[in-house]
Design an enzyme around this catalytic site. Structure first.
Site, PDB file in Angstrom:
ATOM      1  N   TYR A   1       0.839  -1.200   0.000  1.00 23.43           N
ATOM      2  CA  TYR A   1       0.000   0.000   0.000  1.00 23.43           C
ATOM      3  C   TYR A   1       0.867   1.240   0.000  1.00 23.43           C
ATOM      4  CZ  TYR A   1      -4.287  -2.564   1.116  1.00 23.43           C
ATOM      5  OH  TYR A   1      -5.372  -3.397   1.074  1.00 23.43           O
TER       6      TYR A   1
ATOM      7  N   TYR B   1      -0.488  -9.999   0.579  1.00 26.57           N
ATOM      8  CA  TYR B   1       0.525  -9.439   1.476  1.00 26.57           C
ATOM      9  C   TYR B   1       0.434 -10.048   2.875  1.00 26.57           C
ATOM     10  CZ  TYR B   1      -3.317  -6.221   2.846  1.00 26.57           C
ATOM     11  OH  TYR B   1      -4.499  -5.680   3.247  1.00 26.57           O
TER      12      TYR B   1
ATOM     13  N   ARG C   1      -2.959 -11.892   3.629  1.00 28.69           N
ATOM     14  CA  ARG C   1      -4.231 -11.547   3.012  1.00 28.69           C
ATOM     15  C   ARG C   1      -4.240 -12.044   1.566  1.00 28.69           C
ATOM     16  NH1 ARG C   1      -7.824  -7.984   4.086  1.00 28.69           N
ATOM     17  NH2 ARG C   1      -9.001  -9.833   3.581  1.00 28.69           N
TER      18      ARG C   1
ATOM     19  N   HIS D   1      -7.013  -8.644  -2.814  1.00 29.84           N
ATOM     20  CA  HIS D   1      -8.358  -8.093  -2.580  1.00 29.84           C
ATOM     21  C   HIS D   1      -8.392  -6.618  -2.913  1.00 29.84           C
ATOM     22  CE1 HIS D   1      -6.134  -7.251   1.122  1.00 29.84           C
ATOM     23  NE2 HIS D   1      -6.896  -6.185   1.247  1.00 29.84           N
TER      24      HIS D   1
ATOM     25  N   HIS E   1     -10.634  -3.199  -1.643  1.00 27.31           N
ATOM     26  CA  HIS E   1     -11.602  -2.676  -0.672  1.00 27.31           C
ATOM     27  C   HIS E   1     -12.640  -1.822  -1.404  1.00 27.31           C
ATOM     28  CE1 HIS E   1      -9.131  -3.591   2.968  1.00 27.31           C
ATOM     29  NE2 HIS E   1      -8.132  -3.490   2.108  1.00 27.31           N
TER      30      HIS E   1
HETATM   31 FE   FE2 Z   1      -6.211  -4.526   2.371  1.00 23.82          FE
END
Ligand code: FE2
Lengths: 240, 208
Positions: free
Chosen positions: A106, A145, A155, A158, A160
């Protein structure tokens, strides 16, 4: 005239307290929720005009890129419809989305994962649904990640989503997963949802028909917001 | 077999995660140039009708620690009790008041603060009027489904005493969690609404 919004099925949503997802333990209310029929305060909601959107808002490959560059990664189109539980399209719904880059990183100052930042990828976008409830955006497929929960939790890939319907009672945040990803079923956040049939509602289907030849794969992701009662034989009080 | 009821199921919720602000407030997290202004930063302009007030508070977890990664949204009626929404059926709201705002809580002190106006009274579903209130919705890492609550005003004792929602809360301690006490700062009324997620003084959250 329409009535109250359908009661939320709280056995379908994840409960507040899900010890497998450790952060929920201190953030989960323990008291019973106060149940009330919706009132005009919840049956109304803000509206966002198409004029808030810029031309690249739904193009994550280019909306942060510098000097004509493009984000690195598997190019995908995500599209679908926003519907309500009555299966009616929700027109004019603001849909916001955010995600990690192709390496699972991110763009955020608190992010510490070692995967590289992509200088051409910001990771946010938004769209407003058309009269049929449709939205679409272009992006790169996010990477999986690792995250601090268990010793070695990851995770699945995905995206959001935040969705506004026509009423504040419909406000929803969720996540989209990708068909065929074996990591989905190992994820403590996914597993906060008790019913596998509910989890499947969050898995976008690879749609070979909408794939753009020599360009992008396509995933279809429909989102369902709460529905609303019709008012059959109901006396509505003056002022309602 | 019976005829089918063709309802869909609502999409299940998932946590907003630690980086919700990338999607909702990208400029605030230094993702600039994608769009100019984050949505929902300003509620009140010079044309807005109504009494200016400040609403502020913190979100506190079950260990007493401040939650510093949340997103708070508010939704409320205008000074006449009308919502600026296409689904408002009772009249036309003040065009200079959107009624909706959102903010990331501050990293430094965990504070959210909205400059808004005191809302008018909104009818209840079964008739009668509700006390003035602000709808509050919070999401954060560790919150699996967005939490709905309501702020009522500490200086509206009379209206609060006949509010149908407040009157469904028999325990006065719990009821008090929804009523923001009033103070003043630089001549402006300030209503402090601390949200306790769990434990002593846990805020009443709503299933509406
Ligand atoms: Fe996320």
């Amino acid at each position: 005239m329409s009535g109250a919004y359908f009661q939320r099925d709280r056995d379908w949503h994840p409960p507040a307290l899900t010890p497998g997802y450790k952060t929920s333990v201190l953030r989960a209310p323990r008291q019973a929720l106060l149940s009330m029929p919706t009132t005009p305060s919840e049956e109304t909601g803000p509206v966002f005009g198409h004029d808030v959107l810029g031309p690249l808002d739904n193009d994550l490959i280019r909306n942060f890129a510098k000097d004509g560059g493009e984000a690195i990664g598997q190019r995908i189109v995500v599209y679908g419809r926003v519907l309500d539980e009555n299966a009616r399209p929700v027109a004019g719904a603001l849909v916001e989305f955010w995600q990690a880059n192709a390496g699972g990183r991110y763009r955020h100052k608190k992010e510490s994962y070692l995967a590289a930042i992509d200088p051409n990828f910001g990771g946010c976008g938004r769209a407003i649904t058309d009269a049929e409830g449709r939205y679409a955006f272009r992006t790169v497929k996010p990477g999986a990640y690792p995250w601090p929960n268990g010793v070695n939790d990851w995770r699945p890939a995905h995206i959001h989503f935040s969705v506004f319907g026509h009423a504040f009672a419909q406000r929803l945040i969720t996540q989209m997963y990708f068909e065929g990803d074996p990591m989905i079923w190992q994820c403590p956040i996914v597993k906060t949802i008790p019913d596998p049939a509910a989890i499947e509602r969050l898995v976008a289907a690879l749609d070979r028909h909408e794939t753009i030849p020599m360009d992008s794969l396509a995933y279809k992701f429909d989102i369902v917001l709460r529905g609303r009662r019709s008012t059959l034989f109901e006396n509505r009080m003056e002022g309602n | 077999m019976v005829q089918r009821l063709d309802y869909l199921k609502e999409s299940p919720s998932q946590t907003a995660g630690p980086y919700v602000h990338i999607g909702t407030n990208p400029n605030w997290v230094e993702i600039t140039g994608v769009w100019k202004d984050d949505l929902g930063l300003v509620l009140v302009g010079p044309e807005t009708v109504g009494e200016r007030i400040l609403v502020e508070g913190r979100i506190i977890d079950g260990s007493g620690a401040l939650v510093r990664d949340a997103l708070v949204e508010i939704w409320q009626a205008d000074a006449a009790g009308l919502h600026n929404s296409p689904t408002e059926t009772r009249g036309t709201a003040d065009p200079a008041f959107a009624g909706w705002a959102r903010q990331p809580v501050s990293d430094a002190d965990g504070l959210f603060r909205f400059e808004t106006i005191r809302p008018g009274r909104v009818p209840f579903s079964g008739g009668g009027l509700q006390a003035p209130h602000v709808t509050v919705w919070i999401v954060a890492r560790g919150i699996n489904l967005g939490l709905h609550t309501r702020l009522y005003f500490g200086d509206e004792a009379e209206a609060n005493s006949v509010d149908p929602l407040l009157n469904r809360i028999p325990d006065p301690v719990r009821r008090a969690t929804l009523v923001a006490p009033r103070t003043e700062r630089d001549g402006m009324p300030v209503f402090t609404f601390d949200i306790r997620l769990q434990g002593d003084g846990e805020t009443v959250f709503l299933d509406m």
